[in-house]
Design an enzyme around this catalytic site. Structure first.
Site, PDB file in Angstrom:
ATOM      1  N   LYS B 225      28.737  -8.002  24.427  1.00  0.00           N
ATOM      2  CA  LYS B 225      29.128  -7.049  25.451  1.00  0.00           C
ATOM      3  C   LYS B 225      30.588  -7.299  25.822  1.00  0.00           C
ATOM      4  O   LYS B 225      30.982  -8.452  26.027  1.00  0.00           O
ATOM      5  CB  LYS B 225      28.248  -7.222  26.692  1.00  0.00           C
ATOM      6  CG  LYS B 225      26.760  -7.000  26.416  1.00  0.00           C
ATOM      7  CD  LYS B 225      26.447  -5.546  26.149  1.00  0.00           C
ATOM      8  CE  LYS B 225      24.945  -5.331  25.998  1.00  0.00           C
ATOM      9  NZ  LYS B 225      24.618  -3.892  25.856  1.00  0.00           N
ATOM     10  N   ASP B 253      30.274  -3.971  22.327  1.00  0.00           N
ATOM     11  CA  ASP B 253      29.639  -2.899  23.103  1.00  0.00           C
ATOM     12  C   ASP B 253      30.283  -2.862  24.486  1.00  0.00           C
ATOM     13  O   ASP B 253      30.172  -3.822  25.239  1.00  0.00           O
ATOM     14  CB  ASP B 253      28.139  -3.207  23.225  1.00  0.00           C
ATOM     15  CG  ASP B 253      27.369  -2.154  23.997  1.00  0.00           C
ATOM     16  OD1 ASP B 253      27.978  -1.206  24.516  1.00  0.00           O
ATOM     17  OD2 ASP B 253      26.125  -2.290  24.079  1.00  0.00           O
ATOM     18  N   GLU B 279      30.605  -0.099  20.171  1.00  0.00           N
ATOM     19  CA  GLU B 279      29.535   0.712  20.757  1.00  0.00           C
ATOM     20  C   GLU B 279      29.907   1.195  22.153  1.00  0.00           C
ATOM     21  O   GLU B 279      30.503   0.443  22.932  1.00  0.00           O
ATOM     22  CB  GLU B 279      28.271  -0.157  20.811  1.00  0.00           C
ATOM     23  CG  GLU B 279      27.044   0.517  21.370  1.00  0.00           C
ATOM     24  CD  GLU B 279      25.793  -0.359  21.179  1.00  0.00           C
ATOM     25  OE1 GLU B 279      25.760  -1.147  20.205  1.00  0.00           O
ATOM     26  OE2 GLU B 279      24.869  -0.263  22.006  1.00  0.00           O
ATOM     27  N   GLU B 306      22.694   5.546  22.979  1.00  0.00           N
ATOM     28  CA  GLU B 306      21.636   5.158  23.916  1.00  0.00           C
ATOM     29  C   GLU B 306      21.655   6.023  25.159  1.00  0.00           C
ATOM     30  O   GLU B 306      20.645   6.134  25.850  1.00  0.00           O
ATOM     31  CB  GLU B 306      21.715   3.670  24.268  1.00  0.00           C
ATOM     32  CG  GLU B 306      22.819   3.293  25.210  1.00  0.00           C
ATOM     33  CD  GLU B 306      22.827   1.789  25.515  1.00  0.00           C
ATOM     34  OE1 GLU B 306      23.349   1.045  24.679  1.00  0.00           O
ATOM     35  OE2 GLU B 306      22.325   1.388  26.555  1.00  0.00           O
ATOM     36  N   ASP B 329      17.823   6.686  20.917  1.00  0.00           N
ATOM     37  CA  ASP B 329      16.994   5.947  21.869  1.00  0.00           C
ATOM     38  C   ASP B 329      15.663   6.685  21.963  1.00  0.00           C
ATOM     39  O   ASP B 329      15.630   7.906  22.162  1.00  0.00           O
ATOM     40  CB  ASP B 329      17.701   5.904  23.228  1.00  0.00           C
ATOM     41  CG  ASP B 329      16.908   5.147  24.281  1.00  0.00           C
ATOM     42  OD1 ASP B 329      17.390   4.102  24.724  1.00  0.00           O
ATOM     43  OD2 ASP B 329      15.802   5.596  24.651  1.00  0.00           O
ATOM     44  N   HIS B 356      19.023   2.155  19.329  1.00  0.00           N
ATOM     45  CA  HIS B 356      19.123   1.341  20.529  1.00  0.00           C
ATOM     46  C   HIS B 356      17.747   0.763  20.839  1.00  0.00           C
ATOM     47  O   HIS B 356      16.741   1.460  20.778  1.00  0.00           O
ATOM     48  CB  HIS B 356      19.575   2.210  21.705  1.00  0.00           C
ATOM     49  CG  HIS B 356      19.536   1.513  23.033  1.00  0.00           C
ATOM     50  ND1 HIS B 356      18.757   1.950  24.085  1.00  0.00           N
ATOM     51  CD2 HIS B 356      20.173   0.408  23.471  1.00  0.00           C
ATOM     52  CE1 HIS B 356      18.925   1.145  25.115  1.00  0.00           C
ATOM     53  NE2 HIS B 356      19.777   0.200  24.782  1.00  0.00           N
TER      54      HIS B 356
END
Lengths: 443, 443
Positions: B225, B253, B279, B306, B329, B356
């Site tokens: 992340k 991400d 992402e 997502e 998702d 996701h």
């Protein structure tokens, strides 16, 4: 001692409009116009804001209004405890605070029920701030400095289309003309158009009669709902064009029922009736689809926005030359701040804003946005009209005043959002007298 | 006598994950992973579907899960009275029926809380249909004829990117290889990657330890992340790349935290660490923004999905070359049908789908979609991995089985969606023992 928000009250208010098919179209066959209504109750010093509180709402069409109401309650609780003066001094921060709950954000982000509920609360905050300033919202906005206007907006996702500096420059160029335009709009009002004639549920005879009445009442433009059957739509457009004559403007609205190729086919078949704009031809999420339609159906303009859920959508419609008319909605967007962002983007791209209205109280709200746009943002009324539908205004404390085909400037402090307490009680769902009385409507 | 849905039960289930900062990222600082859970109760003949009912859910991160649950209830009531056999015979019609309430649709359309709730009910219908067929959902789908697969999809807004005929042709070309691919995936499983190492709330030491553990456990790819502070992210990517070595894949991400120009700047600063994909660099609604980022940061792929709320969004991301990795998702999209539409669109555009997962039960669902994609749609596992997070699987009756870095094929009939009854009771919000017991968490 300052005034503070001490409580948020939310009410699920519904009007049984499906009983008469008012508001019917190809996608929405039997709506019950509804408001997820918010009151921010204030205690503290005795300003008019403290007395009446801040009122706001979002609009839905019936079932599901409980979800929007509950969303408004969840967001509204974030406003409890805030100082009214601090909100008024930083309305940009207020909006960001309401949007900033990371767990609630997951339900959108910035779309759907949670964004509708947020709009109701943001709008109520603006009502409060305007009452505190003893001004209608359009005037509060129009008296802001360019920098104050820029500070209302969350620029995070918008800067690739318009920088804050470019917005500031555009707004500063409008400052010298503000006073003259304000005087003009106060005297002459703001142009409107009517959708009341063209609901899909009406038969040809009623359509013809309502078109005649629209002409008699002085309307310059008429909009018809289309999209269920092309043969019917050709016939209905022919009736409307014959009655309104060649000079008045005719618009059509498919309410998202068509695919890209079908929308082009529809426009092709109806272009002989000299259509000004084709509204909601396809999915409101389809930026590239609208762009493809726009390229194919010139000189008919593509119009959309009543279901464009945030400023990132308008940014893209404008970047892609997908719309020739920008139809912001005062409650689908996250309240006044995101509407201001969209006005700035549209003006920077030279696209006229013709707000979506009708429903419950949307006319009451969007007049403030268009008048502000004229005074301080685009500086123009050319090719700009506010939708007008003559439903449900009687329930508002400060209803729109339309004379001829123009909105008169609202004068009362606030956002014209306040619904009469007796209406709120009678129309509260499901226990108000309208819903629990002898005549029940199956939901 | 046929089996019918006689009742819909919905439960607001929440896990107090914010207590340990599992799942923290730059946008979502303290989520409580939650499910808006649906049971379609069935009465009639004694199949396994009748006995256990249809189970489905959507995923949220805490506050607002009540809204998603209430939305699922409103949509689920449209399923009551339907015949299980008729649903199973026309799952496309079932999905269209659930999406077809014009008043509820206004809250989206096809997005936000109402769409999340719809996903839960659609997923429960698929669980029911698969149990009736005595197959896992992936196998039910993989045994459908190409025409049956095409009929699952609502093509209204998709035909400009992919026609039903072209989809049919693509699916027919995959029929001869289905049996071989099914045998292959049953034996070898489907590739996965882990996000467990890289949550933003973890310090450098924990990050390093988790990266080492990931390598020891046999993972080929690791995702971090990013997006709060570029300096921190450079340091964290350096740590991760050093530990996982040059051969394994590293993904980042940003969870939507950046504007378009900032995302490009981030990619520029991190590209030395050989990033496979970037992402959610910016707003999930910004098709044109993702396209601009994708053009600027090659060879890094842009990945998103997502928060892409419907197939119209994926259509545009693909049309605009805005994504190199398509992250559907299973609950953000309106259930299996819209996921199938998105798989078809991605395959037609040659873009790999890497779903996701994580959250509550998303791994359990998306494995069915990826395995079906491999057997019958794209026919490939190249550059395809399913996200894997090792949280909360113990609450499911048929949890995912991951060996090495691969998902094993699920074998139980249904959609692997069923949560244990004791978990539902303990985690029910706000009255389950986890929430009402001595340790309270402020919401």
């Amino acid at each position: 001692m300052t005034a503070r928000i001490v409580d948020v009250e939310t009410i699920d208010v519904r009007f049984p409009t499906s009983r008469s098919l008012d508001g019917s179209d190809a996608m929405n066959e039997a709506p019950d116009y509804s408001a997820a209504y918010v009151v921010l109750h204030v205690e503290g010093e005795g300003s008019s804001a403290s007395v009446s509180g801040g009122h706001g709402f979002t609009f839905t069409i019936g079932r599901g209004n409980d979800l929007a109401t509950r969303a408004a309650q969840a967001v509204g609780e974030r406003a409890v405890g805030l100082s009214v003066e601090e909100i008024a001094a930083d309305l940009g921060g207020f909006s960001r605070h309401l949007l900033g709950d990371s767990q609630l954000r997951w339900l959108g982000p910035d779309k759907g029920a949670i964004h509708l509920g947020t709009a109701a609360v943001v709008n109520a905050g603006w009502d409060l701030a305007a009452k505190l300033a003893d001004k209608p919202v359009w005037k509060l906005l129009s008296d802001f400095t360019p920098q104050q206007i820029v500070d209302l907006v969350d620029w995070r996702y918008l800067k690739d289309a318009l920088t804050p500096d470019a917005a500031l420059e555009m707004l500063e160029a409008r400052v010298p003309g503000r006073a003259g335009r304000e005087a003009h709009v106060r005297e002459h009002g703001y142009p409107a158009y009517t959708t009341s004639a063209g609901w899909l549920g009406y038969d040809d005879e009623k359509l013809a009669r309502l078109c005649r009445e629209a002409v008699e009442q002085g309307w310059d433009s008429v909009k018809l709902k289309v999209g269920a059957d092309l043969g019917d739509d050709v016939r209905r457009c022919r009736i409307a064009r014959r009655i309104i004559g060649p000079e008045r403007r005719l618009m059509i609205d498919a309410n998202q029922t068509l695919g890209v190729a079908e929308a082009v086919e529809w426009a092709e078949a109806l272009k002989e009736f000299d259509i000004w704009w084709f509204e909601e031809p396809t999915s409101p999420d389809d930026v590239l689809g609208h762009a493809a339609i726009a390229r194919s159906i010139k000189p008919i303009h593509v119009a959309t926005g009543e279901h464009a859920h945030n400023a990132v959508m308008f940014k893209q419609f404008l970047q892609a030359d997908a719309i020739g008319i920008c139809q912001i909605d005062a409650c689908r967007l996250g309240g006044v701040n995101e509407a201001v962002a969209s006005l700035l983007l549209a003006a920077a791209h030279g696209v006229p804003v013709c707000p979506h209205a009708g429903g419950v109280g949307l006319c009451e709200l969007v007049q403030h946005l268009s008048i502000f746009d004229y005074v301080a943002v685009s500086g123009s009324m050319e090719d700009r009209v506010i939708e007008y539908v003559d439903h449900l205004h009687e329930h508002f404390l400060d209803p729109v005043r339309v004379r001829g085909s123009r909105y008169m400037v609202p004068r009362a402090p606030g956002y014209s959002a306040q619904i009469r307490r007796e209406t709120l009680e009678a129309h509260r769902y499901p226990d108000g007298s309208v819903w629990s009385g002898p005549r029940q409507v199956t939901s």
